[in-house]
Motif scaffolding. Structure first.
Motif, PDB file in Angstrom:
ATOM      1  N   LEU A 490    -128.329   9.700 -34.506  1.00 14.41           N
ATOM      2  CA  LEU A 490    -127.820  10.955 -33.949  1.00 14.41           C
ATOM      3  C   LEU A 490    -126.783  11.586 -34.872  1.00 14.41           C
ATOM      4  N   SER A 491    -125.933  10.757 -35.480  1.00 15.84           N
ATOM      5  CA  SER A 491    -124.919  11.267 -36.417  1.00 15.84           C
ATOM      6  C   SER A 491    -125.567  11.959 -37.607  1.00 15.84           C
ATOM      7  N   CYS A 492    -126.598  11.329 -38.174  1.00 16.27           N
ATOM      8  CA  CYS A 492    -127.279  11.930 -39.325  1.00 16.27           C
ATOM      9  C   CYS A 492    -127.943  13.255 -38.945  1.00 16.27           C
ATOM     10  N   LEU A 493    -128.573  13.288 -37.783  1.00 15.70           N
ATOM     11  CA  LEU A 493    -129.227  14.517 -37.334  1.00 15.70           C
ATOM     12  C   LEU A 493    -128.221  15.640 -37.156  1.00 15.70           C
ATOM     13  N   CYS A 494    -127.096  15.353 -36.490  1.00 12.35           N
ATOM     14  CA  CYS A 494    -126.077  16.384 -36.266  1.00 12.35           C
ATOM     15  C   CYS A 494    -125.451  16.836 -37.581  1.00 12.35           C
ATOM     16  N   TYR A 495    -125.258  15.893 -38.508  1.00  8.23           N
ATOM     17  CA  TYR A 495    -124.652  16.264 -39.784  1.00  8.23           C
ATOM     18  C   TYR A 495    -125.575  17.168 -40.600  1.00  8.23           C
ATOM     19  N   VAL A 496    -126.864  16.848 -40.624  1.00  7.25           N
ATOM     20  CA  VAL A 496    -127.818  17.705 -41.347  1.00  7.25           C
ATOM     21  C   VAL A 496    -127.868  19.085 -40.715  1.00  7.25           C
ATOM     22  N   LEU A 497    -127.809  19.150 -39.381  1.00  8.84           N
ATOM     23  CA  LEU A 497    -127.788  20.443 -38.692  1.00  8.84           C
ATOM     24  C   LEU A 497    -126.532  21.233 -39.056  1.00  8.84           C
ATOM     25  N   MET A 498    -125.389  20.547 -39.138  1.00 10.07           N
ATOM     26  CA  MET A 498    -124.150  21.226 -39.518  1.00 10.07           C
ATOM     27  C   MET A 498    -124.240  21.793 -40.928  1.00 10.07           C
ATOM     28  N   GLU A 499    -124.732  20.996 -41.874  1.00 11.63           N
ATOM     29  CA  GLU A 499    -124.863  21.493 -43.244  1.00 11.63           C
ATOM     30  C   GLU A 499    -125.849  22.656 -43.319  1.00 11.63           C
ATOM     31  N   HIS A 500    -126.910  22.610 -42.521  1.00 10.56           N
ATOM     32  CA  HIS A 500    -127.867  23.711 -42.507  1.00 10.56           C
ATOM     33  C   HIS A 500    -127.203  24.999 -42.016  1.00 10.56           C
ATOM     34  N   ARG A 501    -126.400  24.893 -40.960  1.00  9.73           N
ATOM     35  CA  ARG A 501    -125.718  26.083 -40.444  1.00  9.73           C
ATOM     36  C   ARG A 501    -124.708  26.625 -41.459  1.00  9.73           C
ATOM     37  N   VAL A 502    -123.994  25.718 -42.122  1.00  6.77           N
ATOM     38  CA  VAL A 502    -123.035  26.170 -43.127  1.00  6.77           C
ATOM     39  C   VAL A 502    -123.756  26.854 -44.286  1.00  6.77           C
ATOM     40  N   MET A 503    -124.902  26.315 -44.694  1.00  6.58           N
ATOM     41  CA  MET A 503    -125.675  26.903 -45.777  1.00  6.58           C
ATOM     42  C   MET A 503    -126.188  28.295 -45.394  1.00  6.58           C
ATOM     43  N   LYS A 504    -126.554  28.452 -44.113  1.00 12.56           N
ATOM     44  CA  LYS A 504    -127.015  29.756 -43.627  1.00 12.56           C
ATOM     45  C   LYS A 504    -125.865  30.710 -43.323  1.00 12.56           C
ATOM     46  N   LYS A 505    -124.621  30.246 -43.522  1.00 18.33           N
ATOM     47  CA  LYS A 505    -123.416  31.040 -43.280  1.00 18.33           C
ATOM     48  C   LYS A 505    -123.315  31.498 -41.833  1.00 18.33           C
ATOM     49  N   VAL A 506    -123.650  30.590 -40.928  1.00 16.26           N
ATOM     50  CA  VAL A 506    -123.458  30.873 -39.510  1.00 16.26           C
ATOM     51  C   VAL A 506    -121.963  30.907 -39.242  1.00 16.26           C
ATOM     52  N   PRO A 507    -121.447  31.985 -38.633  1.00 17.29           N
ATOM     53  CA  PRO A 507    -119.990  32.070 -38.420  1.00 17.29           C
ATOM     54  C   PRO A 507    -119.498  30.964 -37.491  1.00 17.29           C
ATOM     55  N   PHE A 508    -118.362  30.382 -37.845  1.00 13.56           N
ATOM     56  CA  PHE A 508    -117.765  29.345 -37.012  1.00 13.56           C
ATOM     57  C   PHE A 508    -116.508  29.894 -36.351  1.00 13.56           C
ATOM     58  N   ARG A 509    -116.057  29.190 -35.344  1.00 11.00           N
ATOM     59  CA  ARG A 509    -114.973  29.687 -34.505  1.00 11.00           C
ATOM     60  C   ARG A 509    -113.714  28.868 -34.763  1.00 11.00           C
ATOM     61  N   LEU A 510    -112.730  29.476 -35.412  1.00 12.02           N
ATOM     62  CA  LEU A 510    -111.471  28.810 -35.685  1.00 12.02           C
ATOM     63  C   LEU A 510    -110.359  29.434 -34.850  1.00 12.02           C
ATOM     64  N   PRO A 511    -109.520  28.625 -34.220  1.00 21.22           N
ATOM     65  CA  PRO A 511    -108.402  29.208 -33.467  1.00 21.22           C
ATOM     66  C   PRO A 511    -107.364  29.795 -34.410  1.00 21.22           C
ATOM     67  N   ARG A 512    -106.768  30.878 -33.997  1.00 23.35           N
ATOM     68  CA  ARG A 512    -105.724  31.511 -34.798  1.00 23.35           C
ATOM     69  C   ARG A 512    -104.445  30.688 -34.710  1.00 23.35           C
ATOM     70  N   ILE A 513    -103.831  30.427 -35.865  1.00 24.70           N
ATOM     71  CA  ILE A 513    -102.544  29.741 -35.896  1.00 24.70           C
ATOM     72  C   ILE A 513    -101.455  30.771 -35.609  1.00 24.70           C
ATOM     73  N   PRO A 514    -100.660  30.616 -34.547  1.00 25.12           N
ATOM     74  CA  PRO A 514     -99.620  31.607 -34.233  1.00 25.12           C
ATOM     75  C   PRO A 514     -98.582  31.691 -35.340  1.00 25.12           C
ATOM     76  N   ARG A 515     -97.955  32.858 -35.419  1.00 23.71           N
ATOM     77  CA  ARG A 515     -96.893  33.026 -36.399  1.00 23.71           C
ATOM     78  C   ARG A 515     -95.642  32.282 -35.957  1.00 23.71           C
ATOM     79  N   PRO A 516     -94.806  31.821 -36.898  1.00 31.52           N
ATOM     80  CA  PRO A 516     -93.553  31.154 -36.514  1.00 31.52           C
ATOM     81  C   PRO A 516     -92.678  32.064 -35.667  1.00 31.52           C
ATOM     82  N   ARG A 517     -91.918  31.455 -34.744  1.00 27.59           N
ATOM     83  CA  ARG A 517     -91.124  32.207 -33.778  1.00 27.59           C
ATOM     84  C   ARG A 517     -89.643  32.211 -34.125  1.00 27.59           C
ATOM     85  N   HIS A 518     -89.309  32.226 -35.422  1.00 28.84           N
ATOM     86  CA  HIS A 518     -87.888  32.236 -35.793  1.00 28.84           C
ATOM     87  C   HIS A 518     -87.565  33.489 -36.603  1.00 28.84           C
TER      88      HIS A 518
END
Length: 594
Positions: A490-518
């Motif tokens: 299962l790990s190998c299958l999921c990893y190959v799928l991840m690399e395929h999506r990255v190669m196809k430039k499928v957009p990924f979802r990253l949370p925004r890091i908030p700006r410092p509050r000082h």
């Protein structure tokens, strides 16, 4: 007087040589020397962190192995601790080590941000030293709390080590390319620029760290082996080994010690281990430099503790790390399957066939093989990154299929060469797995503000796997191997799928890091000219200011409409803030479009 003689002499000396700029001073050459020293300092940090981690785990694994063997012997328990219930203490101690890390995701990022990466490594190594010290006085109230503390420290220590090594690679890139404009202005490193150094530094770390399995057997080789019965006595009642066995070793003799070691000799061995644990603490404290600049440490802590707590969970929205989670789990499975639980090469196959007196040889071969094979991850430099990870997985599949069909006879030393080969092959696969995953995470997540969250997720899933292995100890061996095979495929299958999506430039979802509050607090931002505010913060403010200026131009001209213009500006400010919120949300939804 003497002073009256010195003053004229000094006055006759030409003062131009002190006041004029030195004619032989070469600014560029001095700058090159300065950054060469900085690069050597980074290399020193990597070697020191690797050595400190190696010594810490050498002491921990060696002491735990010696302790469990001594406590297993019935005569040792009755003579030294007749009414204490050492078996119950050992079971609770193992429970504390294996169960406590499953809550590591809740506190690890907060601890790392609060203490800093270097100080987290130092504190965690101190907790391991505390575990060693409790063995001088073996009681329930000393062993069990220290084991729980070990469980609490496991995930923070490994997340800090992964973060530290990756940060050193980024710093090395900055010191190599110090003339580049983006480095001088402390802007974000170009994508993929420091991959080369991440690969090399992670390989160096695991080459050194895996030697802990070699040094962990020194107490066994030089001390405990002199007190053990041979396999004819310990395996007298054992009837089945390998794939046909269940649990650990059914029928293993309750007396494995030929004669009991003297208490003074035990204290000497534990004192040596205690000294090694203190040496690891000193290495982390003295030889390891800071992973971040002081102002960066302030920024990392100033995004708010609530955000720090939530961000590991938000990073799980990224399909890349979600698809790597099965590999994280398998990484924990195979480590405990081979070494910590001493199941595969050491108990159900190794000890069951060769006896306890050959345990050290199996573990040493595994450690040497893993250390040498960590250099194979340098193939990331010239091969697709699929090759090392999947290569290690294929090797483990072959070994697991062979183990599932093999049931050696108990007490048969003729199988020792084959068992040593199996241990070496498993070490090669483990090295490719561990080094490949750590390198892959450093390559996928290059933002220094996200490294601790990503490595926390990785080692938290490993902790979940350790807990599962702890629960399955009584299962038949074929069931354990089947679970490992399914997880690995299962790990190998999921990893190959991840690399395929990255190669196809499928957009990924990253949370925004908030700006410092000082923004208006502290010494950093009192004056605009002297501010060392990061470029991303400045660009955000410039976007808002330019938006407000555009609103002013569009809403009114002259003094006659100033009141209406003021109202429109308020609405425009709301519009700018709304647009900015939408822009941030869009970045969170489609981070991969960059």
């Amino acid at each position: 007087s003497c002073s009256s003689c010195v003053v004229p002499h000094l006055m006759r000396f030409p003062m131009d040589e002190f006041l004029d700029p030195h004619s032989e001073y070469d600014e560029e050459e001095e700058e090159r020397k300065y950054y060469r020293r900085k690069r050597l300092g980074v290399v020193k940090n990597v070697v020191a962190a690797s050595t400190g981690g190696m010594i810490t785990y050498s002491v921990y694994i060696g002491l735990l192995q010696m302790q469990l063997i001594l406590h297993y012997d019935e005569t040792y328990r009755e003579v030294k601790y007749s009414s204490m219930g050492l078996e119950d203490i050992d079971s609770k101690m193992l429970m504390g080590i294996n169960v406590t890390p499953i809550i590591g995701l809740l506190y690890t990022p907060v601890l790392i941000r609060f203490l800093g990466t270097k100080w987290m490594m130092f504190l965690a190594s101190g907790i391991y030293a505390l575990f060693v010290s409790t063995n001088f006085w073996e009681r329930y109230y000393t062993l069990v709390p220290s084991a729980v503390a070990i469980g609490v420290a496991i995930v923070p220590l490994w997340a800090s080590l992964g973060n530290y090594i990756t940060r050193m690679a980024q710093q090395y890139y900055e010191f190599v390319n110090y003339n580049e404009k983006h480095v001088q202005e402390q802007k974000k490193i170009p994508k993929g620029a420091c991959h080369r150094y991440i690969i090399i530094f992670q390989s160096v770390f695991y080459v050194i760290f895996h030697l802990c399995l070699v040094f962990a057997e020194f107490p066994m080789v030089f001390f405990l082996n002199n007190f053990l019965y041979d396999y004819n006595h310990t395996l007298f009642k054992v009837t089945e080994c390998g794939a046909s066995s269940q649990g650990y070793i059914s029928g293993l003799n309750k007396t494995v010690l030929l004669h009991l070691p003297r208490s003074l000799l035990l204290i000497k061995v534990e004192s040596v281990l205690m000294g090694a644990a203190f040496l690891a603490m000193i290495i982390f404290l003295v030889l390891c430099g800071a992973a971040y600049r002081p102002t960066e440490e302030i920024d990392l802590r100033s995004i708010g503790w609530g955000n720090i707590f939530q961000l590991p969970f938000k990073h799980l929205r990224d399909y890349r790390i979600r698809l790597l989670c099965p590999f994280f789990i398998y990484s924990g499975f195979e480590t405990l399957f081979a070494v910590t639980g001493l199941i595969m090469v050491s108990l159900s196959y190794g000890v069951c066939t060769l006896g306890l007196e050959r345990l050290w040889a199996l573990v040493m071969v595994y450690g040497l093989s893993a250390s040498a094979s960590s250099t194979l991850s340098l193939s990331f430099l010239c091969l697709p990154r699929l090759v090392p990870l999947l290569g290690g997985a294929v090797l483990h599949v072959l070994v697991l299929v062979g183990l599932m069909t093999w049931s050696p006879m108990p007490g048969n030393p003729s199988w020792e060469p084959l068992l040593l080969v199996l241990a070496a092959l498993w070490g090669i696969g483990s090295a490719l797995n561990k080094t490949g995953l750590s390198t892959l995470l450093g390559m996928l997540y290059e933002d220094k503000e996200r490294l601790d969250f990503v490595y926390t997720i990785y080692h938290w899933w490993q902790a979940i796997a350790i807990f599962i292995v702890y629960l399955w100890s009584s299962l038949p061996m074929r069931a354990k191997i089947s679970i490992l095979l399914v997880t690995l495929l299962l790990s190998c299958l999921c990893y190959v799928l991840m690399e395929h999506r990255v190669m196809k430039k499928v957009p990924f979802r990253l949370p925004r890091i908030p700006r410092p509050r000082h923004k208006v607090k502290g010494y950093r931002y009192l004056e605009d000219d002297d501010s060392d505010e990061s470029e991303s913060e400045k660009s955000d403010e410039e976007d808002v200011e330019s938006g407000e200026e555009r609103d002013k131009d569009a809403d009114g001209d002259g003094d006659a409409d100033s009141q209406v213009s003021h109202l429109d500006l308020g609405e425009g400010g709301e519009m700018v803030r709304g647009c900015r919120r939408r822009r941030d949300d869009a970045y969170e939804q489609a981070g991969g479009m960059e």
